[in-house]
Each structure stands twice: as C-alpha cells, then as structure tokens.
Design a protein around this motif. Structure first.
Motif, short mmCIF file in Angstrom:
data_model
loop_
_atom_site.label_atom_id
_atom_site.label_comp_id
_atom_site.label_asym_id
_atom_site.label_seq_id
_atom_site.Cartn_x
_atom_site.Cartn_y
_atom_site.Cartn_z
N SER A 1 54.44 40.61 16.72
CA SER A 1 54.20 41.99 17.13
C SER A 1 52.81 42.17 17.74
O SER A 1 52.62 42.98 18.64
N VAL A 2 51.84 41.41 17.29
CA VAL A 2 50.50 41.46 17.87
C VAL A 2 50.49 40.76 19.22
O VAL A 2 49.89 41.25 20.18
N VAL A 3 51.17 39.64 19.33
CA VAL A 3 51.22 38.89 20.59
C VAL A 3 51.92 39.72 21.67
O VAL A 3 51.58 39.60 22.85
N GLN A 4 52.84 40.58 21.30
CA GLN A 4 53.52 41.41 22.29
C GLN A 4 52.54 42.34 23.01
O GLN A 4 52.80 42.78 24.12
N TRP A 5 51.40 42.60 22.39
CA TRP A 5 50.38 43.42 23.03
C TRP A 5 49.76 42.72 24.24
O TRP A 5 49.17 43.35 25.10
N VAL A 6 49.92 41.41 24.33
CA VAL A 6 49.41 40.68 25.49
C VAL A 6 50.14 41.16 26.75
O VAL A 6 49.51 41.45 27.76
#
Length: 115
Positions: free
Chosen positions: A24-29
């Motif tokens: 979910s944090v990587v999707q912010w990329v």
C-alpha cells in the motif's frame, strides 16, 4: 509518459520487499507520479506564456531526467516517492509543450487531421 504511469505496477511487490515496506505504501509511487503530472499540466500554459516553449520544454526534460536518475538511485520509499513527484512534474511540462510545438511546426496548412 503512458509507460511511466504504469511501469511501477509491474515491480510493486519487489519494491515492497526491497524497500522493506508494504504494498500500500509502494502504490504511492505511482499515485504521486500521476498527481504531479496532473498538477503540472494545467500550469504549462502559464509557464509557456511567461518563459516560452523552449525554456519550458528544457525544464521539463531536465526535471524528468533528474527525477528518473534519482528514482533509480533511491535508498528508501520516501525518496522514491519524492523523486517520482519530480519526474511527474517534468513529464507534465513536457506533454502539452511537445504537442504545441509539433502543431506549430506543422503550420496551419498542415494540421494533420485531414481536410
């Protein structure tokens, strides 16, 4: 630019593992890139009017290139997200200027849509 908006999706799981964070944090990329792209596109008309198409194009290429290099060298997820924002800002400047310069180069006699 279309490729850049989706390229991270292929590596989401690997980025999460390598950067020790959740998916979910990587999707912010990807999200950060798209938001920066969306913010900078409307500002391009103002920038071209103020600084000229050539200067805005070169600034966009420089931002995109620097953002790409820094994103490739990212040491953590925060840096990767921030550098993708820089990349998105550069890409957002390049897209409309590229289209405008191509239409101007073609001239009014050759708009390219038949007629």
């Amino acid at each position: 630019m279309l490729l850049d908006t989706t390229i991270v999706n292929v590596a989401t799981a690997r980025l999460a593992t390598d950067l020790h964070t959740g998916v979910s944090v990587v999707q912010w990329v990807s999200t950060a890139f798209l938001l920066a792209l969306g913010v900078s596109i409307p500002l391009t008309a103002w920038a071209v009017g103020r600084f000229g198409g050539r200067a805005v194009w070169l600034a966009g290429v420089a931002l995109f290139t620097v953002g790409s290099a820094l994103a490739g060298a990212s040491w953590n997820i925060g840096g990767l997200i921030a550098f993708r924002v820089v990349q998105g800002l550069g890409g957002g400047l390049m897209l409309p200027v590229q289209q405008t310069l191509l239409v101007r180069a073609a001239g009014p006699a050759r708009p390219g849509w038949g007629g």
